[in-house]
Design a protein around this motif. Structure first.
Motif, PDB file in Angstrom:
ATOM      1  N   ALA A  79       0.840  -1.195   0.000  1.00  0.00           N
ATOM      2  CA  ALA A  79       0.000   0.000   0.000  1.00  0.00           C
ATOM      3  C   ALA A  79       0.874   1.243   0.000  1.00  0.00           C
ATOM      4  N   VAL A  80       0.293   2.344  -0.467  1.00  0.00           N
ATOM      5  CA  VAL A  80       0.949   3.649  -0.385  1.00  0.00           C
ATOM      6  C   VAL A  80      -0.072   4.599   0.228  1.00  0.00           C
ATOM      7  N   ILE A  81       0.319   5.225   1.334  1.00  0.00           N
ATOM      8  CA  ILE A  81      -0.594   6.133   2.033  1.00  0.00           C
ATOM      9  C   ILE A  81      -0.093   7.571   1.923  1.00  0.00           C
ATOM     10  N   GLY A  82      -0.985   8.514   2.224  1.00  0.00           N
ATOM     11  CA  GLY A  82      -0.612   9.927   2.222  1.00  0.00           C
ATOM     12  C   GLY A  82      -0.183  10.430   0.855  1.00  0.00           C
ATOM     13  N   VAL A  83      -0.797   9.927  -0.202  1.00  0.00           N
ATOM     14  CA  VAL A  83      -0.381  10.276  -1.562  1.00  0.00           C
ATOM     15  C   VAL A  83      -0.746  11.729  -1.881  1.00  0.00           C
ATOM     16  N   ASP A  84       0.204  12.412  -2.498  1.00  0.00           N
ATOM     17  CA  ASP A  84       0.015  13.787  -2.943  1.00  0.00           C
ATOM     18  C   ASP A  84       0.370  13.840  -4.426  1.00  0.00           C
ATOM     19  N   LEU A  85      -0.475  14.494  -5.201  1.00  0.00           N
ATOM     20  CA  LEU A  85      -0.206  14.697  -6.628  1.00  0.00           C
ATOM     21  C   LEU A  85       0.131  16.158  -6.851  1.00  0.00           C
ATOM     22  N   ASP A  86       1.181  16.393  -7.615  1.00  0.00           N
ATOM     23  CA  ASP A  86       1.606  17.757  -7.905  1.00  0.00           C
ATOM     24  C   ASP A  86       1.704  17.923  -9.412  1.00  0.00           C
ATOM     25  N   TYR A  87       1.152  19.011  -9.915  1.00  0.00           N
ATOM     26  CA  TYR A  87       1.143  19.301 -11.348  1.00  0.00           C
ATOM     27  C   TYR A  87       1.902  20.599 -11.593  1.00  0.00           C
ATOM     28  N   GLU A  88       2.808  20.597 -12.553  1.00  0.00           N
ATOM     29  CA  GLU A  88       3.584  21.791 -12.906  1.00  0.00           C
ATOM     30  C   GLU A  88       3.753  21.848 -14.411  1.00  0.00           C
ATOM     31  N   THR A  89       3.776  23.059 -14.963  1.00  0.00           N
ATOM     32  CA  THR A  89       4.164  23.220 -16.354  1.00  0.00           C
ATOM     33  C   THR A  89       5.621  23.629 -16.369  1.00  0.00           C
ATOM     34  N   ILE A  90       6.367  23.073 -17.299  1.00  0.00           N
ATOM     35  CA  ILE A  90       7.792  23.378 -17.402  1.00  0.00           C
ATOM     36  C   ILE A  90       8.145  23.629 -18.861  1.00  0.00           C
ATOM     37  N   GLY A  91       9.354  24.052 -19.093  1.00  0.00           N
ATOM     38  CA  GLY A  91       9.797  24.355 -20.450  1.00  0.00           C
ATOM     39  C   GLY A  91       9.743  25.852 -20.679  1.00  0.00           C
ATOM     40  N   SER A  92      10.399  26.295 -21.703  1.00  0.00           N
ATOM     41  CA  SER A  92      10.511  27.730 -21.968  1.00  0.00           C
ATOM     42  C   SER A  92       9.159  28.396 -22.197  1.00  0.00           C
ATOM     43  N   SER A  93       8.211  27.687 -22.790  1.00  0.00           N
ATOM     44  CA  SER A  93       6.894  28.275 -23.029  1.00  0.00           C
ATOM     45  C   SER A  93       5.807  27.554 -22.238  1.00  0.00           C
ATOM     46  N   GLY A  94       6.214  26.771 -21.238  1.00  0.00           N
ATOM     47  CA  GLY A  94       5.235  26.017 -20.462  1.00  0.00           C
ATOM     48  C   GLY A  94       4.553  24.942 -21.274  1.00  0.00           C
ATOM     49  N   SER A  95       5.259  24.411 -22.274  1.00  0.00           N
ATOM     50  CA  SER A  95       4.652  23.448 -23.191  1.00  0.00           C
ATOM     51  C   SER A  95       4.748  22.006 -22.708  1.00  0.00           C
ATOM     52  N   MET A  96       5.335  21.802 -21.553  1.00  0.00           N
ATOM     53  CA  MET A  96       5.445  20.445 -21.028  1.00  0.00           C
ATOM     54  C   MET A  96       4.769  20.388 -19.662  1.00  0.00           C
TER      55      MET A  96
END
Length: 107
Positions: free
Chosen positions: A76-93
Protein backbone atom coordinates in the motif's frame (compact mmCIF):
# COMPACT_ATOMS: atom_id res chain seq x y z
CA UNK A 1 -1.89 -2.38 -4.12
CA UNK A 2 -3.94 0.13 -2.15
CA UNK A 3 -3.14 3.77 -2.95
CA UNK A 4 -4.79 6.47 -0.85
CA UNK A 5 -4.43 10.11 0.06
CA UNK A 6 -5.33 9.35 3.68
CA UNK A 7 -2.66 8.76 6.36
CA UNK A 8 -4.10 5.33 7.23
CA UNK A 9 -6.41 2.67 5.86
CA UNK A 10 -9.55 2.16 7.90
CA UNK A 11 -9.70 -1.26 9.52
CA UNK A 12 -6.10 -2.11 8.60
CA UNK A 13 -3.02 -2.01 10.79
CA UNK A 14 0.26 -0.81 9.31
CA UNK A 15 2.91 -3.43 9.99
CA UNK A 16 5.89 -1.69 8.43
CA UNK A 17 6.87 1.67 6.95
CA UNK A 18 9.26 1.55 4.00
CA UNK A 19 9.60 5.26 3.43
CA UNK A 20 8.73 7.80 0.78
CA UNK A 21 8.21 6.68 -2.80
CA UNK A 22 7.51 8.83 -5.82
CA UNK A 23 6.74 8.62 -9.48
CA UNK A 24 7.30 11.36 -12.00
CA UNK A 25 6.33 11.90 -15.58
CA UNK A 26 6.83 14.70 -18.06
CA UNK A 27 4.63 14.87 -21.12
CA UNK A 28 4.97 17.39 -23.92
CA UNK A 29 1.96 18.82 -25.68
CA UNK A 30 2.16 19.01 -29.44
CA UNK A 31 1.37 22.05 -31.58
CA UNK A 32 -1.94 20.67 -32.86
CA UNK A 33 -3.27 20.20 -29.34
CA UNK A 34 -2.04 23.70 -28.51
CA UNK A 35 -3.85 25.14 -31.52
CA UNK A 36 -7.13 23.42 -30.68
CA UNK A 37 -6.79 24.40 -27.01
CA UNK A 38 -6.38 28.06 -28.04
CA UNK A 39 -9.51 27.81 -30.16
CA UNK A 40 -11.35 26.32 -27.17
CA UNK A 41 -10.11 29.21 -25.01
CA UNK A 42 -11.69 31.65 -27.47
CA UNK A 43 -15.00 29.88 -28.04
CA UNK A 44 -15.27 28.26 -24.62
CA UNK A 45 -15.61 24.68 -23.54
CA UNK A 46 -13.33 21.97 -22.27
CA UNK A 47 -10.16 20.82 -23.98
CA UNK A 48 -10.57 17.04 -24.26
CA UNK A 49 -7.07 16.69 -25.72
CA UNK A 50 -5.42 18.33 -22.72
CA UNK A 51 -7.66 16.48 -20.28
CA UNK A 52 -6.52 13.19 -21.81
CA UNK A 53 -2.85 14.23 -21.55
CA UNK A 54 -3.40 15.18 -17.91
CA UNK A 55 -5.06 11.83 -17.10
CA UNK A 56 -2.28 9.93 -18.89
CA UNK A 57 0.43 11.81 -16.98
CA UNK A 58 -1.31 11.25 -13.62
CA UNK A 59 -1.83 7.54 -14.27
CA UNK A 60 1.81 7.10 -15.33
CA UNK A 61 3.14 8.87 -12.23
CA UNK A 62 0.94 6.80 -9.91
CA UNK A 63 1.88 3.56 -11.67
CA UNK A 64 5.59 4.38 -11.33
CA UNK A 65 5.12 5.17 -7.62
CA UNK A 66 3.29 1.86 -7.11
CA UNK A 67 6.08 -0.08 -8.83
CA UNK A 68 8.70 1.50 -6.56
CA UNK A 69 6.60 0.65 -3.51
CA UNK A 70 6.16 -2.98 -4.63
CA UNK A 71 9.90 -3.32 -5.21
CA UNK A 72 10.38 -2.46 -1.52
CA UNK A 73 7.85 -5.11 -0.43
CA UNK A 74 4.99 -2.70 0.27
CA UNK A 75 1.36 -3.53 -0.44
CA UNK A 76 0.00 0.00 0.00
CA UNK A 77 0.95 3.65 -0.39
CA UNK A 78 -0.59 6.13 2.03
CA UNK A 79 -0.61 9.93 2.22
CA UNK A 80 -0.38 10.28 -1.56
CA UNK A 81 0.02 13.79 -2.94
CA UNK A 82 -0.21 14.70 -6.63
CA UNK A 83 1.61 17.76 -7.91
CA UNK A 84 1.14 19.30 -11.35
CA UNK A 85 3.58 21.79 -12.91
CA UNK A 86 4.16 23.22 -16.35
CA UNK A 87 7.79 23.38 -17.40
CA UNK A 88 9.80 24.35 -20.45
CA UNK A 89 10.51 27.73 -21.97
CA UNK A 90 6.89 28.27 -23.03
CA UNK A 91 5.23 26.02 -20.46
CA UNK A 92 4.65 23.45 -23.19
CA UNK A 93 5.45 20.45 -21.03
CA UNK A 94 3.49 19.03 -18.12
CA UNK A 95 5.17 17.41 -15.14
CA UNK A 96 3.14 15.30 -12.73
CA UNK A 97 4.60 13.92 -9.52
CA UNK A 98 2.94 11.35 -7.25
CA UNK A 99 4.49 10.97 -3.80
CA UNK A 100 3.47 8.95 -0.76
CA UNK A 101 4.64 6.59 1.99
CA UNK A 102 5.11 2.92 1.12
CA UNK A 103 3.77 0.62 3.83
CA UNK A 104 2.91 -3.01 4.49
CA UNK A 105 -0.56 -3.43 5.87
CA UNK A 106 -1.95 -6.54 7.52
CA UNK A 107 -3.66 -8.99 5.20
Amino acid sequence: MIVTTTPSIEGKRIERYYGIVSGETIIGANMFRDLFARIRDIVGGRSAAYEEVLREAKDTAIREMEQKAMSLGANAVIGVDLDYETIGSSGSMLMVTACGTAVKIED
